[in-house]
Scaffold this motif. Structure first.
Motif, short mmCIF file in Angstrom:
data_model
loop_
_atom_site.label_atom_id
_atom_site.label_comp_id
_atom_site.label_asym_id
_atom_site.label_seq_id
_atom_site.Cartn_x
_atom_site.Cartn_y
_atom_site.Cartn_z
N MET A 1 0.71 -1.35 0.13
CA MET A 1 -0.05 0.00 -0.08
C MET A 1 0.83 1.28 0.14
SD MET A 1 -3.03 -1.16 -0.37
CE MET A 1 -3.59 0.46 -0.28
N LYS A 2 2.19 1.25 0.30
CA LYS A 2 2.93 2.12 0.49
C LYS A 2 3.52 2.55 -0.67
CE LYS A 2 4.66 2.41 5.31
NZ LYS A 2 4.70 3.92 5.51
N THR A 3 3.56 1.63 -1.69
CA THR A 3 4.01 1.85 -3.03
C THR A 3 3.54 3.04 -3.79
OG1 THR A 3 4.59 -0.50 -3.21
CG2 THR A 3 4.66 0.51 -5.33
N PRO A 4 4.10 3.93 -4.11
CA PRO A 4 3.83 5.11 -4.96
C PRO A 4 3.32 4.89 -6.24
CG PRO A 4 5.75 5.56 -3.97
CD PRO A 4 5.50 4.21 -3.99
N LEU A 5 2.22 5.37 -6.88
CA LEU A 5 1.85 5.17 -8.07
C LEU A 5 3.08 5.71 -9.13
CD1 LEU A 5 -1.83 6.04 -7.98
CD2 LEU A 5 -1.15 3.75 -8.35
N TRP A 6 3.62 6.63 -8.86
CA TRP A 6 4.68 7.34 -9.58
C TRP A 6 5.69 6.21 -9.85
CZ3 TRP A 6 9.44 7.40 -8.20
CH2 TRP A 6 10.05 7.46 -7.00
N ARG A 7 6.02 5.36 -8.82
CA ARG A 7 6.93 4.40 -8.92
C ARG A 7 6.56 3.33 -9.79
NH1 ARG A 7 10.04 2.53 -3.43
NH2 ARG A 7 10.82 4.78 -3.84
N LEU A 8 5.34 2.91 -9.71
CA LEU A 8 4.83 1.89 -10.56
C LEU A 8 4.92 2.36 -11.96
CD1 LEU A 8 1.57 0.39 -9.13
CD2 LEU A 8 3.37 -0.88 -9.91
N PHE A 9 4.66 3.67 -12.17
CA PHE A 9 4.64 3.94 -13.76
C PHE A 9 6.17 4.04 -14.26
CE2 PHE A 9 5.00 7.49 -16.62
CZ PHE A 9 3.92 7.16 -17.42
N ALA A 10 6.90 4.59 -13.48
CA ALA A 10 8.24 4.68 -13.70
C ALA A 10 9.03 3.35 -14.04
CB ALA A 10 9.12 5.63 -12.75
N SER A 11 8.67 2.40 -13.11
CA SER A 11 9.21 1.29 -13.22
C SER A 11 9.07 0.50 -14.70
CB SER A 11 9.12 0.26 -12.09
OG SER A 11 9.63 0.67 -10.93
N PHE A 12 7.63 0.68 -14.97
CA PHE A 12 7.22 -0.13 -16.22
C PHE A 12 7.44 0.73 -17.28
CE2 PHE A 12 4.93 -2.65 -13.14
CZ PHE A 12 5.02 -4.01 -13.62
N PHE A 13 7.51 2.04 -17.18
CA PHE A 13 7.91 2.86 -18.31
C PHE A 13 9.35 2.65 -18.65
CE2 PHE A 13 9.61 6.62 -20.56
CZ PHE A 13 8.44 6.90 -21.10
N LYS A 14 10.36 2.08 -18.02
CA LYS A 14 11.67 1.58 -18.35
C LYS A 14 11.84 0.65 -18.76
CE LYS A 14 14.24 0.85 -14.61
NZ LYS A 14 15.28 1.13 -13.57
N ILE A 15 10.83 -0.25 -18.20
CA ILE A 15 10.81 -1.84 -19.15
C ILE A 15 10.29 -1.42 -20.46
CG2 ILE A 15 9.42 -3.73 -18.98
CD1 ILE A 15 9.18 -3.77 -15.95
N GLY A 16 9.47 -0.66 -20.58
CA GLY A 16 8.89 -0.55 -21.98
C GLY A 16 9.78 0.28 -22.84
N ALA A 17 10.47 1.12 -22.36
CA ALA A 17 11.17 1.91 -23.21
C ALA A 17 12.73 1.54 -23.33
CB ALA A 17 11.57 3.34 -22.28
#
Length: 201
Positions: A15-31
């Motif tokens: 629950m502490k995992t920020p949404l921005w970290r989720l987005f940034a991690s998977f953005f890096k995976i996609g990029a």
């Protein structure tokens, strides 16, 4: 995950995992993944298993099998599942958007500024893609080996993936359909689990 998080229950950490970290991690995976599919697995595993500990290794293998069996893009299926696990519906949407947005932006830029002839006749771009190809092969082989080790595939069972790969490669109609082997694998796993329990009952 930092040292302070290691003593916090998993549910609280999730629950502490920020949404921005989720987005940034998977953005890096996609990029930064070329080749898609299995070429993405090494980067996905490094992010969600090794770096952030959002999921355990064994659970990752189960998720990988499910994501590969379901329709759609492998990375998006995994992103949706991880996002839902950590932050529910919002997390699944944010993680999925992070995965697909880099590809969308890159393809959009190519469509606007480049033509197929420009890419084909440009020696610099052609050389870059020629160099990327061997790296993509390595990115595909690496997760296959690590997944086989984690799945405890030994000399007694190594014939199964080899036989399935051969049957799919021969391109002989229905017998080469991957869906057939997904169903057979699921049925075989169920029987392997169910028959010993039936014999003991």
């Amino acid at each position: 995950m930092d040292n302070n998080q290691k003593n916090i229950p998993d549910a609280v950490v999730e629950m502490k995992t920020p949404l921005w970290r989720l987005f940034a991690s998977f953005f890096k995976i996609g990029a930064f993944t070329f080749g898609g599919g299995w070429a993405m697995i090494s980067i996905i595993e490094r992010e969600i298993v090794d770096k952030y500990h959002w999921i355990e290794k064994d659970d990752f293998l189960d998720l990988l099998a499910i994501a590969q069996s379901l329709p759609g893009i492998l990375a998006v299926n995994i992103a949706t599942a991880i996002g839902d696990k950590l932050r529910g519906t919002r997390g699944s949407i944010i993680a999925s958007l992070g995965t697909i947005l880099p590809s969308f932006l890159i393809i959009l830029a190519i469509a606007i500024f480049l033509t197929p002839d420009m890419i084909k006749n440009n020696r610099v771009i052609s050389s870059i893609f020629m160099g990327i190809r061997p790296a993509v092969v390595a990115l595909i082989i690496a997760p296959v080996l690590t997944s086989a080790k984690a799945a405890k595939i030994g000399w007694k069972t190594v014939w199964i993936p080899l036989l399935v790969a051969f049957m799919i490669s021969i391109d002989q109609g229905f017998i080469s359909n991957p869906i057939l082997y997904i169903i057979l694998g699921a049925l075989g796993g169920f029987l392997f689990w169910w028959l010993p329990r039936r014999s003991r009952s």
